[in-house]
Design a protein around this motif. Structure first.
Motif, PDB file in Angstrom:
ATOM      1  N   VAL A   1       0.856  -1.193  -0.033  1.00 25.89           N
ATOM      2  CA  VAL A   1      -0.159   0.096  -0.035  1.00 25.89           C
ATOM      3  C   VAL A   1       0.865   1.166  -0.138  1.00 25.89           C
ATOM      4  O   VAL A   1       0.649   2.047  -0.785  1.00 25.89           O
ATOM      5  N   PRO A   2       1.885   1.407   1.013  1.00 24.73           N
ATOM      6  CA  PRO A   2       2.722   2.422   0.743  1.00 24.73           C
ATOM      7  C   PRO A   2       3.341   2.676  -0.666  1.00 24.73           C
ATOM      8  O   PRO A   2       3.643   3.608  -1.171  1.00 24.73           O
ATOM      9  N   LEU A   3       3.745   1.584  -1.420  1.00 29.53           N
ATOM     10  CA  LEU A   3       4.496   1.653  -2.823  1.00 29.53           C
ATOM     11  C   LEU A   3       3.385   2.266  -3.665  1.00 29.53           C
ATOM     12  O   LEU A   3       3.714   2.790  -4.449  1.00 29.53           O
ATOM     13  N   ILE A   4       2.137   1.868  -3.465  1.00 28.55           N
ATOM     14  CA  ILE A   4       1.112   2.499  -4.379  1.00 28.55           C
ATOM     15  C   ILE A   4       0.822   3.930  -4.013  1.00 28.55           C
ATOM     16  O   ILE A   4       0.867   4.578  -5.154  1.00 28.55           O
ATOM     17  N   ARG A   5       0.871   4.242  -2.989  1.00 26.87           N
ATOM     18  CA  ARG A   5       1.024   5.729  -2.803  1.00 26.87           C
ATOM     19  C   ARG A   5       2.150   6.548  -3.116  1.00 26.87           C
ATOM     20  O   ARG A   5       2.026   7.699  -3.655  1.00 26.87           O
ATOM     21  N   LEU A   6       3.228   5.643  -3.303  1.00 26.61           N
ATOM     22  CA  LEU A   6       4.740   6.360  -3.625  1.00 26.61           C
ATOM     23  C   LEU A   6       4.645   6.660  -5.243  1.00 26.61           C
ATOM     24  O   LEU A   6       5.600   7.334  -5.417  1.00 26.61           O
ATOM     25  N   TYR A   7       4.234   5.636  -5.876  1.00 25.49           N
ATOM     26  CA  TYR A   7       4.468   5.524  -7.421  1.00 25.49           C
ATOM     27  C   TYR A   7       4.005   7.053  -7.867  1.00 25.49           C
ATOM     28  O   TYR A   7       4.843   7.391  -8.480  1.00 25.49           O
ATOM     29  N   PRO A   8       3.032   7.520  -7.675  1.00 30.91           N
ATOM     30  CA  PRO A   8       2.514   8.860  -8.451  1.00 30.91           C
ATOM     31  C   PRO A   8       3.313  10.021  -8.124  1.00 30.91           C
ATOM     32  O   PRO A   8       3.702  11.022  -8.915  1.00 30.91           O
ATOM     33  N   ILE A   9       3.764  10.149  -6.736  1.00 32.78           N
ATOM     34  CA  ILE A   9       4.779  11.008  -6.173  1.00 32.78           C
ATOM     35  C   ILE A   9       6.185  11.002  -7.129  1.00 32.78           C
ATOM     36  O   ILE A   9       6.512  12.066  -7.482  1.00 32.78           O
ATOM     37  N   GLU A  10       6.674   9.632  -7.288  1.00 31.63           N
ATOM     38  CA  GLU A  10       7.781   9.544  -7.749  1.00 31.63           C
ATOM     39  C   GLU A  10       7.877   9.784  -9.252  1.00 31.63           C
ATOM     40  O   GLU A  10       8.672  10.111  -9.901  1.00 31.63           O
ATOM     41  N   SER A  11       6.625   9.394  -9.855  1.00 35.09           N
ATOM     42  CA  SER A  11       6.352   9.694 -11.395  1.00 35.09           C
ATOM     43  C   SER A  11       6.605  10.939 -11.631  1.00 35.09           C
ATOM     44  O   SER A  11       7.033  11.405 -12.969  1.00 35.09           O
ATOM     45  N   THR A  12       6.223  12.025 -10.814  1.00 32.74           N
ATOM     46  CA  THR A  12       6.226  13.280 -11.418  1.00 32.74           C
ATOM     47  C   THR A  12       7.776  13.901 -11.203  1.00 32.74           C
ATOM     48  O   THR A  12       7.953  15.178 -11.887  1.00 32.74           O
ATOM     49  N   ILE A  13       8.641  13.058 -10.622  1.00 28.24           N
ATOM     50  CA  ILE A  13      10.119  13.452 -10.316  1.00 28.24           C
ATOM     51  C   ILE A  13      11.104  12.596 -11.069  1.00 28.24           C
ATOM     52  O   ILE A  13      11.915  13.267 -11.859  1.00 28.24           O
ATOM     53  N   SER A  14      10.989  11.413 -11.228  1.00 29.35           N
ATOM     54  CA  SER A  14      11.969  10.555 -11.477  1.00 29.35           C
ATOM     55  C   SER A  14      11.226   9.188 -12.443  1.00 29.35           C
ATOM     56  O   SER A  14      10.350   8.534 -11.627  1.00 29.35           O
TER      57      SER A  14
END
Length: 327
Positions: free
Chosen positions: A261-274
């Motif tokens: 679940v944390p990885l699901i939430r982290l994915y879009p945050i990281e997508s905007t940067i890297s």
């Protein structure tokens, strides 16, 4: 840093190997009984000098003779390793000789490892790293329990520094990146040593302990040992802040369903940067799903929001996975 073309960690280690880290937390009390008397000093010193000879054949001959001396040679080699664990040339030759000696090197390596009582300098971190990586190449996992103990000690020290100085609040980045490690990769021991010389003693000590903490998780990941997983999940957090890629890499090796679940939430945050970072999160998520045989309809995904379910659809593997009973 693992040497190329060396023995790889056996992924199918026995149950006894996995349990040995816990069973031998006090192993150093017994190791000294196994350490032999040193071989004749003149013979050892000559071979150690030849170990660094410019002539390749002389070096090979020295390693062959040292391997025949077994534990006696290993004790002396580990003593040399402790003197300067950052000398890359010496490190390669010494650890290569230890690996050629083989299993008989393990007691001397563990004896030196278990005597590291605290990470007072970057040299302590380097020594730990060199010893454990050599043990890993010897397919020995018995240090996993000791490493997990060090994580607990480090966290106690970090809390003490936080109470005294207010860290990590004063280390938070303006962009909201987790203070546990800004950027994509955590800092090496030497980077912490050379960086920010004007920083206060408390901040330097805090960063030193965090560096040791990350390095221990890297080593446990190389072992594929889950001993430090609870703390690794604390470093990951709830997925609302970026974390160093080292955490994601280790989760790919030892992570369980609690990381999904944390990885699901982290994915879009990281997508905007890297794009690379986001792709690695996706690969880690899929590796855990496959390892744990989790269905997209698992009850753990009922807690996520509608937007997060869209991200779940993006990163969940397409191939069919036999679900577990936890649905």
């Amino acid at each position: 840093m693992a040497h190329p073309a060396r023995v790889e960690l056996n992924k199918s280690s026995s149950v006894e190997e996995k349990e040995s880290g816990h069973a031998n937390l006090n192993l150093w009390e017994k190791i000294e009984e196994k350490l032999p008397e040193p071989a004749p000093a003149e013979e050892i010193e000559k071979l150690l000098k030849d170990l660094f000879n410019q002539d390749f054949q002389v070096r090979v001959s020295a390693i062959n003779q040292l391997s025949k001396l077994g534990q006696a040679a290993a004790v002396r080699l580990v003593e040399m390793l402790k003197k300067d664990p950052t000398d890359s040339t010496g490190l390669f030759q010494i650890t290569y000789a230890l690996e050629e000696i083989g299993k008989k090197s393990i007691p001397a390596l563990l004896n030196a490892l278990y005597r590291i009582e605290d990470f007072k300098t970057t040299l302590d971190i380097s020594l730990m790293e060199n010893i454990v990586e050599t043990l890993i190449r010897l397919r020995d996992k018995s240090s996993a329990g000791w490493l997990a103990q060090q994580i607990n000690k480090i966290n106690q020290n970090l809390r003490a520094i936080e109470q005294k100085t207010g860290l990590p609040e004063t280390n938070k980045e303006k962009n909201g990146t987790s203070p546990l490690g800004a950027g994509l990769r955590c800092h090496s021991a030497n980077e912490v040593l050379n960086r920010d010389q004007s920083a206060s003693g408390g901040k330097k000590k805090y960063e030193l302990y965090q560096t040791a903490r990350f390095k221990i998780h890297d080593l446990l990941g190389e072992m594929e040992a889950p001993d430090g997983l609870d703390d690794l999940l604390i470093l990951l957090g709830d997925g609302t802040k970026r974390v160093p890629v080292d955490i994601i890499e280790t989760l790919a090796k030892v992570g369980d369903r609690r990381a999904l679940v944390p990885l699901i939430r982290l994915y879009p945050i990281e997508s905007t940067i890297s794009e690379w970072g986001a792709r690695f999160i996706k690969l880690t998520f899929r590796e855990i799903v496959k390892r744990e045989k989790i269905s997209k309809f698992d009850k753990m995904f009922k807690v996520i929001s509608a937007e997060e379910k869209k991200n779940l659809d993006k990163i969940f593997p397409n191939q069919r996975i036999t679900p577990t009973k936890n649905i």
